[in-house]
Scaffold this active site. Sequence first.
Site, PDB file in Angstrom:
ATOM      1  N   ASP A  74      19.858  65.645  18.545  1.00 30.72           N
ATOM      2  CA  ASP A  74      20.893  64.917  17.807  1.00 30.72           C
ATOM      3  C   ASP A  74      21.994  64.399  18.720  1.00 30.72           C
ATOM      4  O   ASP A  74      22.052  64.743  19.909  1.00 30.72           O
ATOM      5  CB  ASP A  74      21.483  65.814  16.702  1.00 30.72           C
ATOM      6  CG  ASP A  74      21.808  67.234  17.186  1.00 30.72           C
ATOM      7  OD1 ASP A  74      21.854  67.460  18.411  1.00 30.72           O
ATOM      8  OD2 ASP A  74      22.016  68.102  16.332  1.00 30.72           O
ATOM      9  N   ASN A 143      26.236  77.551   8.764  1.00 34.26           N
ATOM     10  CA  ASN A 143      25.871  77.151   7.397  1.00 34.26           C
ATOM     11  C   ASN A 143      24.358  76.936   7.231  1.00 34.26           C
ATOM     12  O   ASN A 143      23.920  76.395   6.228  1.00 34.26           O
ATOM     13  CB  ASN A 143      26.630  75.883   6.997  1.00 34.26           C
ATOM     14  CG  ASN A 143      26.243  74.673   7.840  1.00 34.26           C
ATOM     15  OD1 ASN A 143      25.384  74.755   8.721  1.00 34.26           O
ATOM     16  ND2 ASN A 143      26.871  73.533   7.570  1.00 34.26           N
ATOM     17  N   HIS A 145      22.399  75.048   9.149  1.00 33.35           N
ATOM     18  CA  HIS A 145      21.834  73.766   9.594  1.00 33.35           C
ATOM     19  C   HIS A 145      20.940  73.954  10.819  1.00 33.35           C
ATOM     20  O   HIS A 145      21.114  74.885  11.598  1.00 33.35           O
ATOM     21  CB  HIS A 145      22.915  72.700   9.821  1.00 33.35           C
ATOM     22  CG  HIS A 145      23.756  72.840  11.045  1.00 33.35           C
ATOM     23  ND1 HIS A 145      25.012  72.297  11.158  1.00 33.35           N
ATOM     24  CD2 HIS A 145      23.537  73.459  12.243  1.00 33.35           C
ATOM     25  CE1 HIS A 145      25.501  72.563  12.344  1.00 33.35           C
ATOM     26  NE2 HIS A 145      24.642  73.267  13.023  1.00 33.35           N
ATOM     27  N   GLU A 150      22.321  69.253   7.565  1.00 31.18           N
ATOM     28  CA  GLU A 150      23.278  70.107   6.870  1.00 31.18           C
ATOM     29  C   GLU A 150      22.734  70.540   5.512  1.00 31.18           C
ATOM     30  O   GLU A 150      21.758  69.964   5.022  1.00 31.18           O
ATOM     31  CB  GLU A 150      24.584  69.317   6.662  1.00 31.18           C
ATOM     32  CG  GLU A 150      25.223  68.789   7.940  1.00 31.18           C
ATOM     33  CD  GLU A 150      25.965  69.867   8.741  1.00 31.18           C
ATOM     34  OE1 GLU A 150      25.654  71.071   8.600  1.00 31.18           O
ATOM     35  OE2 GLU A 150      26.851  69.499   9.525  1.00 31.18           O
TER      36      GLU A 150
HETATM   37  P1  PGA Z   1      26.293  76.791  18.608  1.00 28.13           P
HETATM   38  O1  PGA Z   1      25.792  75.718  17.558  1.00 28.13           O
HETATM   39  O2  PGA Z   1      25.147  77.009  19.551  1.00 28.13           O
HETATM   40  O3  PGA Z   1      27.463  76.169  19.303  1.00 28.13           O
HETATM   41  O4  PGA Z   1      26.628  78.027  17.835  1.00 28.13           O
HETATM   42  C1  PGA Z   1      24.514  75.860  17.023  1.00 28.13           C
HETATM   43  C2  PGA Z   1      24.280  74.803  15.981  1.00 28.13           C
HETATM   44  O5  PGA Z   1      25.242  74.352  15.343  1.00 28.13           O
HETATM   45  O6  PGA Z   1      23.116  74.428  15.769  1.00 28.13           O
END
Ligand code: PGA
Length: 254
Positions: A74, A143, A145, A150
């Site tokens: 992404d 959350n 995702h 999301e």
């Molecule tokens: P993070 O993010 O590795 O910074 O915890 C993971 C994500 O949002 O997929």
Amino acid sequence: MSVYEHKPAVAVFHEAHEAGIAAAKLIAELLRAKPNAVLGLATGSTPIGLYAELVRMHREDGLDFSRATFFNLDEYVGLPREHVASFHRFMREHLFDHINAMPDRTFIPNGMAADLQAECRRYEALLREYGPVDLQILGIGVNGHIGFNEPGADLNGDTNIVTLADKTRKDNARFFDNLDAVPTSALTMGIASILRARRILLLAFGEAKREAICKLMSASVSPACPATALRGHDNVALLLDAQAASALDAPACP
Ligand code: PGA
């Protein structure tokens, strides 16, 4: 989504960095067996240790990336590639500038494209041309995702434009000057694009991820927790630290 569900394999490590090293070893094994492998990569704080280990393996053990192809999950919409918080910059700083990846084989969605829909179609076409991804690295949002898919995401979706959840923008604000500077949308490989990988390794560390990991394993497969869609794939492994794994034996998710 298949009506058949699979149980992801789970490996729990004392320390996050041990999980990163284990993931790097699996990538190295794959590259030694298949030098032209296609790797799916993620950003965020979670894979930083994994990338540091790959860089070390390249420098000290001669791990060769020259025939590999790389696809990132992404990118934010509207952030120039040089922006400190762009995923283009993240990948260069943490991995691509330090290994012998071919620049024309490192793909990241272009969040600056004038026609974002066309960019999603172009990216999906590249995935189909070079893919399938042999090994996809994933993190997971608090959350639930995966990529930037999301809660509410289409579980059958391909690469698409998404509106970022408020929770995600707040979680990622630490990489920006302030919350208002965090983009409101992003391009992301869809859940269906992710599930086309032959093998998926999801890394998650820390107490903040324990609810999402518990739901991934045991909540109903539903857009409410996009990571539950991983149970539609028969080759998923979770590499966790003890905190992220701490709700797995609980009678109900926190
Ligand atoms: P993070 O993010 O590795 O910074 O915890 C993971 C994500 O949002 O997929």
